[in-house]
Design a protein around this motif. Structure first.
Motif, PDB file in Angstrom:
ATOM      1  N   GLN A 133      43.378  48.255  43.062  1.00 37.07           N
ATOM      2  CA  GLN A 133      44.303  48.043  41.949  1.00 37.07           C
ATOM      3  C   GLN A 133      43.502  47.690  40.708  1.00 37.07           C
ATOM      4  O   GLN A 133      42.588  46.878  40.762  1.00 37.07           O
ATOM      5  CB  GLN A 133      45.270  46.884  42.266  1.00 37.07           C
ATOM      6  CG  GLN A 133      46.144  47.143  43.490  1.00 37.07           C
ATOM      7  CD  GLN A 133      47.217  46.082  43.674  1.00 37.07           C
ATOM      8  OE1 GLN A 133      47.015  44.916  43.320  1.00 37.07           O
ATOM      9  NE2 GLN A 133      48.347  46.467  44.257  1.00 37.07           N
ATOM     10  N   LYS A 134      43.847  48.329  39.580  1.00 35.14           N
ATOM     11  CA  LYS A 134      43.175  47.992  38.324  1.00 35.14           C
ATOM     12  C   LYS A 134      44.196  47.427  37.344  1.00 35.14           C
ATOM     13  O   LYS A 134      45.272  48.010  37.170  1.00 35.14           O
ATOM     14  CB  LYS A 134      42.497  49.246  37.750  1.00 35.14           C
ATOM     15  CG  LYS A 134      41.703  48.980  36.482  1.00 35.14           C
ATOM     16  CD  LYS A 134      42.455  49.354  35.242  1.00 35.14           C
ATOM     17  CE  LYS A 134      41.772  48.849  33.997  1.00 35.14           C
ATOM     18  NZ  LYS A 134      42.447  49.274  32.766  1.00 35.14           N
ATOM     19  N   TYR A 135      43.871  46.293  36.758  1.00 33.59           N
ATOM     20  CA  TYR A 135      44.769  45.676  35.789  1.00 33.59           C
ATOM     21  C   TYR A 135      44.112  45.662  34.413  1.00 33.59           C
ATOM     22  O   TYR A 135      43.004  45.156  34.243  1.00 33.59           O
ATOM     23  CB  TYR A 135      45.128  44.249  36.206  1.00 33.59           C
ATOM     24  CG  TYR A 135      45.977  44.222  37.459  1.00 33.59           C
ATOM     25  CD1 TYR A 135      47.358  44.332  37.381  1.00 33.59           C
ATOM     26  CD2 TYR A 135      45.392  44.131  38.718  1.00 33.59           C
ATOM     27  CE1 TYR A 135      48.137  44.349  38.539  1.00 33.59           C
ATOM     28  CE2 TYR A 135      46.162  44.137  39.873  1.00 33.59           C
ATOM     29  CZ  TYR A 135      47.538  44.248  39.769  1.00 33.59           C
ATOM     30  OH  TYR A 135      48.304  44.259  40.905  1.00 33.59           O
ATOM     31  N   ARG A 184      34.063  51.635  25.715  1.00 32.04           N
ATOM     32  CA  ARG A 184      35.387  51.024  25.585  1.00 32.04           C
ATOM     33  C   ARG A 184      36.407  51.712  26.501  1.00 32.04           C
ATOM     34  O   ARG A 184      36.399  52.932  26.636  1.00 32.04           O
ATOM     35  CB  ARG A 184      35.867  51.077  24.125  1.00 32.04           C
ATOM     36  CG  ARG A 184      35.015  50.278  23.145  1.00 32.04           C
ATOM     37  CD  ARG A 184      34.832  48.809  23.530  1.00 32.04           C
ATOM     38  NE  ARG A 184      36.063  48.073  23.784  1.00 32.04           N
ATOM     39  CZ  ARG A 184      36.773  47.438  22.848  1.00 32.04           C
ATOM     40  NH1 ARG A 184      36.386  47.475  21.589  1.00 32.04           N
ATOM     41  NH2 ARG A 184      37.860  46.775  23.170  1.00 32.04           N
ATOM     42  N   GLY A 185      37.232  50.901  27.113  1.00 32.28           N
ATOM     43  CA  GLY A 185      38.208  51.444  28.054  1.00 32.28           C
ATOM     44  C   GLY A 185      37.607  51.755  29.419  1.00 32.28           C
ATOM     45  O   GLY A 185      38.245  52.359  30.270  1.00 32.28           O
ATOM     46  N   GLY A 186      36.348  51.321  29.628  1.00 29.25           N
ATOM     47  CA  GLY A 186      35.601  51.722  30.821  1.00 29.25           C
ATOM     48  C   GLY A 186      36.085  51.150  32.145  1.00 29.25           C
ATOM     49  O   GLY A 186      35.684  51.625  33.207  1.00 29.25           O
ATOM     50  N   SER A 187      36.962  50.162  32.101  1.00 29.50           N
ATOM     51  CA  SER A 187      37.435  49.583  33.367  1.00 29.50           C
ATOM     52  C   SER A 187      38.188  50.598  34.215  1.00 29.50           C
ATOM     53  O   SER A 187      38.187  50.506  35.444  1.00 29.50           O
ATOM     54  CB  SER A 187      38.366  48.397  33.113  1.00 29.50           C
ATOM     55  OG  SER A 187      37.658  47.373  32.507  1.00 29.50           O
ATOM     56  N   ASP A 188      38.872  51.533  33.577  1.00 33.00           N
ATOM     57  CA  ASP A 188      39.548  52.591  34.341  1.00 33.00           C
ATOM     58  C   ASP A 188      38.526  53.333  35.192  1.00 33.00           C
ATOM     59  O   ASP A 188      38.744  53.599  36.376  1.00 33.00           O
ATOM     60  CB  ASP A 188      40.209  53.619  33.401  1.00 33.00           C
ATOM     61  CG  ASP A 188      41.390  53.045  32.637  1.00 33.00           C
ATOM     62  OD1 ASP A 188      41.943  52.030  33.084  1.00 33.00           O
ATOM     63  OD2 ASP A 188      41.753  53.635  31.595  1.00 33.00           O
ATOM     64  N   THR A 189      37.399  53.660  34.564  1.00 32.23           N
ATOM     65  CA  THR A 189      36.352  54.395  35.272  1.00 32.23           C
ATOM     66  C   THR A 189      35.739  53.527  36.371  1.00 32.23           C
ATOM     67  O   THR A 189      35.478  54.010  37.476  1.00 32.23           O
ATOM     68  CB  THR A 189      35.292  54.893  34.269  1.00 32.23           C
ATOM     69  OG1 THR A 189      35.959  55.705  33.300  1.00 32.23           O
ATOM     70  CG2 THR A 189      34.218  55.717  34.947  1.00 32.23           C
TER      71      THR A 189
HETATM   72 MG    MG Z   1      42.364  50.257  29.000  1.00 33.78          MG
END
Ligand code: MG
Ligand code: ASP
Length: 413
Positions: A6-8, A151-156
């Protein structure tokens, strides 16, 4: 029963109360009989604040190694806080930063690429009945320097963890209910899609839809990890992003999207002979400009026009360079226009239907919107139009292809 990652995102862990709500969901998922690894972002606004501080003391381009050491700290806070909250509910949890979980990347600070992940360490935690709480966005290079993925790298990060663990699904929890047929702020009748293919999501992500980082979709597609994009504020099903074979209903148009971040440059009256385009675009790429659409007209009287788009932030510089290169090539004029928008329709069903592009042009013509450039791919048609027509174009296209999609005059080819 399964292994779930799960990613938050930032808003889902925006304050103590939100983190507690995440902990509840994570624990409930585990108690339902699943192994759970959680990847988190920094609390909302946190990374922006760190970036601002870095600029204040480190200048426009702060030293990259130190920049990564700083901006990765947001996630460090979230993993510790979430682990505490989970433990407070009587479940077992351990937090892991990038180094602790062996998240190895190359040395490209601020935009590092993932090399490998030590899945064994996480598996041990999960086998032990604990929840692994993992920092997104960060890794380490082979010398132990902290790196970040952009930036936004948590999805990856989340998709990479899911791939390494061979998870059954990667759930992406965010502040929207899923992937929509258009920006709901612009098109009130936009609908949440229940399923969409990786290919469609890649197009939508690269064309400006902001739900998922583009790299994460590429990664998920490469490793065949199904993504479930859903809201952390409800229990409602979101949108499944899966392999094409698993999308039963192949919509002709699954999304209408727009991108206002481009600008147009037109080189008029260059000689129509081999090497002209090569000279121009080599100069642009060597200067680091990423060119998107390119249209070259049919040559007439030995001369031709070349029109292309670049990111709007690069417009002034790219225009200057184009002027200097073009004058050496004997071009008549170089003109630019910053007030453009790229509007696109995307859909897997286009592969099997004829007449989609022409229908799109008819819809725009009926609104009196002039089309300046056109590109197509197997599952996408994009046009460049004047920026002031953005809303009108997106709404009309959505009305024609999505709201009354069934009546669109398209036939099986
Ligand atoms: Mg994001
Ligand atoms: N915190 C990082 C960012 O704001 C990474 C992420 O949230 O995905 O860009």
């Amino acid at each position: 029963m399964g292994l779930i990652v799960q990613k938050y995102g930032g808003t889902s862990v925006g304050n103590a109360e939100r983190i507690r709500a995440v902990a509840e969901r994570v624990v409930a998922t585990q108690r339902a009989g699943n192994k759970v690894a959680v990847v988190v972002s920094a609390m909302s606004g946190e990374t922006n604040k760190l970036v601002e501080l870095a600029r204040e003391l480190g200048g426009e381009t702060p030293p990259p190694r130190e920049y990564d050491a700083l901006v990765s700290t947001g996630e460090q806070k979230t993993i510790a806080l979430l682990s505490m909250a989970i433990q407070g509910m009587g479940a077992k949890a351990s937090s892991f930063n990038g180094a602790q979980m062996g998240f190895l990347t190359d040395k490209a600070h601020t935009k590092a690429r993932i090399k490998s992940i030590d899945a064994d360490r996480i598996h041990k935690t999960l086998d032990d009945g604990a929840i692994a709480v993992i920092a997104g966005f960060q890794g380490v290079d082979d010398e132990g320097n902290i790196t970040t993925l952009g930036r936004g790298g948590s999805d990856t990060s989340a998709v990479a963890v899911a791939a390494a663990l061979k998870a059954d699904v990667c759930e992406i929890y965010t502040d929207v209910a899923g992937v929509f047929t258009a920006d709901p702020n612009m098109v009130p009748s936009a609908k949440k899609l229940s399923r969409i293919s990786f290919e469609e999501m890649l197009e939508l992500a690269s064309l400006g839809a902001k739900v998922l980082q583009l790299r994460s979709v590429k990664f998920a597609m490469k490793y065949g990890i199904p993504l479930h994009v859903r809201s952390s504020f409800s229990d409602e099903e979101g949108t499944w992003v899966t392999r094409e074979e698993d999308v039963m209903e192949k919509l002709v148009v699954s999304g209408v999207t727009y991108n206002r971040n481009e600008a147009k440059i037109r080189v008029r009256g260059v000689e129509d002979h081999p090497g002209v385009a090569a000279t121009l675009f080599t100069a642009l790429s060597e200067a680091g400009f990423v060119v998107d659409m390119i249209v070259q007209n049919m040559g007439l009287d030995g001369a031709t026009d070349i029109t292309f788009t670049v990111p709007r932030d690069d417009y002034e510089e790219a225009l200057k360079l184009s002027k200097s290169v073009s004058s050496k090539m004997g071009a008549k004029a170089v003109e630019g226009d910053e007030s453009i928008t790229k509007v696109s329709i995307v859909g897997l069903g286009m592969k099997d239907h004829a007449g989609v592009a022409s229908r799109m042009f008819e819809v725009l013509a009926a609104d009196g919107i002039n089309i300046q450039m056109i590109t197509t791919s197997e599952i996408k048609v994009s046009v460049v139009i004047g920026e002031k027509y953005t809303e009108l174009a997106v709404r009309s296209l959505h009305a024609a292809f999505v709201d009354d999609g069934a009546e669109a005059p398209v036939a099986e080819s």
